[in-house]
Design an enzyme around this catalytic site. Structure first.
Site, mmCIF file in Angstrom:
data_model
loop_
_atom_site.group_PDB
_atom_site.id
_atom_site.type_symbol
_atom_site.label_atom_id
_atom_site.label_comp_id
_atom_site.label_asym_id
_atom_site.label_seq_id
_atom_site.Cartn_x
_atom_site.Cartn_y
_atom_site.Cartn_z
ATOM 1 N N SER A 185 -10.955 7.193 -5.133
ATOM 2 C CA SER A 185 -9.849 6.485 -5.745
ATOM 3 C C SER A 185 -10.262 5.205 -6.470
ATOM 4 O O SER A 185 -9.448 4.628 -7.208
ATOM 5 C CB SER A 185 -8.808 6.147 -4.671
ATOM 6 O OG SER A 185 -9.331 5.277 -3.686
ATOM 7 N N SER A 218 -14.031 7.369 -1.530
ATOM 8 C CA SER A 218 -13.512 6.632 -2.684
ATOM 9 C C SER A 218 -14.422 5.552 -3.239
ATOM 10 O O SER A 218 -14.129 4.984 -4.288
ATOM 11 C CB SER A 218 -12.151 6.013 -2.339
ATOM 12 O OG SER A 218 -11.183 7.021 -2.196
ATOM 13 N N LYS A 247 -10.114 -3.985 -6.827
ATOM 14 C CA LYS A 247 -9.243 -2.815 -6.897
ATOM 15 C C LYS A 247 -7.798 -3.216 -6.603
ATOM 16 O O LYS A 247 -7.545 -4.063 -5.729
ATOM 17 C CB LYS A 247 -9.752 -1.782 -5.893
ATOM 18 C CG LYS A 247 -9.110 -0.412 -5.955
ATOM 19 C CD LYS A 247 -9.828 0.497 -4.956
ATOM 20 C CE LYS A 247 -9.189 1.865 -4.873
ATOM 21 N NZ LYS A 247 -9.890 2.719 -3.863
#
Length: 476
Positions: free
Chosen positions: A157, A181, A82
């Site tokens: 997220s 997330s 990420k």
């Protein structure tokens, strides 16, 4: 299986075959990069491809194995990282235009631990601005799409992570979770994850200029999103390896002591102020039946203080965000993310001053109640969301949109506030008017026992099947 189809392998299958020498790491990485080229343009899940670096590492791993070097447990497994975590030489942009040139001087512990285990990073995945939405879109890289279709948000997220791994880009996808997330993208895309508990995975970004707030330290965790539940048993032991840069990391083994059977599972369909959708209810029934058939003892319970813990926890987190992050959000964020935070602050009025300190202290009160519950019920099966996953930008639709996207997710952020591990696994593929959609459930585990949650996820997956299989039949 031909070399071009090696992207279909799970992480467990990939590691077994590369370690045995049945396939080369180069062939595995080539297949995954080809898959990325084929499907990522319409998904925008991987926003920083690292093809050349991945090919070079694959060659080096093959050469090392041929020379007799020992192989790590993730030898040749393709992973994504990420974009809010440091990776040497890459920007830790966090989806923010103003941070696009913040280049990491070193690897975060999760990256270095994956590399030490033999994994190959093939790209970096998208996140919303400041990694603080349950959806994934930002002005720097744009919107990520869900591989099931544009009728479903990819979640956030870690939306790029969930979308990419389910589409067949990498077998493991790194993500993180301060309020959901990891689990939001797993639920949106039909993937599997376990949110680790407090201090289970070492966390630190070498590029950071200040320490995180105390609640961010207590609630945020690093983890992995996968498409086969057993891959968590393979990969998480590498992820939880100690790192001295996180002085509060707890160096416990992945597997805890065996419990005397049958393991008792508390079961609830409680959704408090929200109606339970029939498809979610059916998914919970399927998960319960799968656990019963696998030998678990499932009993209905009244979960203690859950709704209160979730709301208090998120209001406390908003208090910390207001004090420590709001200036950067207002100065560097887009209108969309500022609108989102306006609604956060409206629906979850931030605690401030003495009251914030009191509510932070109250974490122990809620965690104690659950610790006592989980002496009897080491696992608790719960809804994740009370309704099927929402559409893109639902959190921008005013009061009702935010209530659906985040207000109903108290089962998610309550676990962050109390620091408890929580698995998220698909238990149903719903055929809704807008299109097919996976429905995930949550399995809360006793503190330090992520392995128990993963065992239960495996039992449910064995009944339901992997969601990637019907998805790939649609995608091709």
């Amino acid at each position: 299986m031909s070399d071009k189809d090696l992207w279909r392998l799970s992480a467990t299958e990939t590691a077994a075959r590369t370690i045995a020498g049945d396939v080369t790491v180069e062939a595995v990485i080539a297949a995954n990069l080809a898959r990325m080229e084929a499907v990522n343009p319409r998904l925008n899940a991987v926003v920083v491809p690292l093809a050349e670096e991945a090919r070079a590492r694959a060659r080096a791993l093959d050469q090392a194995r041929a020379a007799g070097a020992p192989c790590g447990p993730l030898h040749g497994v393709p992973v994504t990282i990420k974009i809010n975590v440091d990776q040497t030489g890459q920007a830790n942009s966090n989806g923010v235009v103003a941070l696009k040139d913040v280049i990491a001087p070193g690897d975060a512990p999760v990256v270095s631990n994956l590399l030490k285990a033999g994994a190959v990073v093939i790209g970096r995945t998208n996140t919303p601005e400041f990694s603080f939405r349950a959806d994934t879109d930002n002005p720097l890289f744009g919107r990520t799409q869900n591989p099931w279709g544009t009728h479903i948000s990819p979640g956030g997220s870690s939306g790029g992570a969930g979308s990419s791994v389910m589409a067949g880009i990498g077998a493991l996808a790194h993500g993180n979770d301060i309020g959901g997330s990891l689990r939001f993208p797993a639920a949106a895309n039909g993937a599997v994850t376990v949110k680790p508990g407090l201090s289970r995975v070492a966390a630190y970004n070498p590029s950071q200029t200040a320490e995180r707030g105390m609640l961010a330290q207590a609630m945020s965790v690093q983890g992995l999103i996968v498409r086969s539940a057993a891959d968590l048993h393979l990969s998480m032991p590498a992820l939880i390896a100690p790192d001295a840069r996180d002085p509060f990391h707890v160096p416990l083994p992945w597997r805890g002591a065996a419990l005397e059977g049958p393991i008792k599972v508390g079961f609830t369909k409680e959704t408090y102020d929200f109606d339970l959708h029939p498809e979610v209810s059916a998914a919970l029934d399927t998960a319960r039946d799968a656990l019963v058939d696998a030998g678990y003892q499932v009993e209905e319970i009244d979960p203690p203080l859950l709704h209160e813990a979730g709301i208090v926890g998120y209001r406390a987190l908003m208090g910390e965000v207001l004090a420590l992050m709001e200036p950067a959000i207002r100065a560097q964020g887009s209108k969309a993310i500022n609108d989102v935070f306006d609604e956060y602050f409206s629906q979850f009025p931030p605690y401030e001053g003495t009251e914030l300190l009191q509510m932070m202290a109250k974490r122990t009160y809620y965690a104690r109640a659950w610790s006592e519950l989980q002496q009897d019920y080491p696992l608790v099966l719960t809804p994740f969301l009370p309704q099927p996953f929402f559409a893109p930008d639902r959190d921008l639709d005013g009061v009702e949109g935010m209530r659906e996207a985040l207000g109903s997710a108290f089962w998610s952020y309550a676990m962050n506030y109390m620091g408890l591990p929580a698995g998220c696994v698909p238990a149903r593929l719903a055929n809704l008017p807008q299109g097919p959609q996976p429905i995930n459930v949550q399995i809360v585990a006793r503190r330090w026992r992520e392995d128990l949650a993963v065992d239960a996820c495996i039992a449910i997956e064995e009944r339901v099947g992997r969601m990637c299989d019907p998805l790939w039949a649609r995608l091709g």
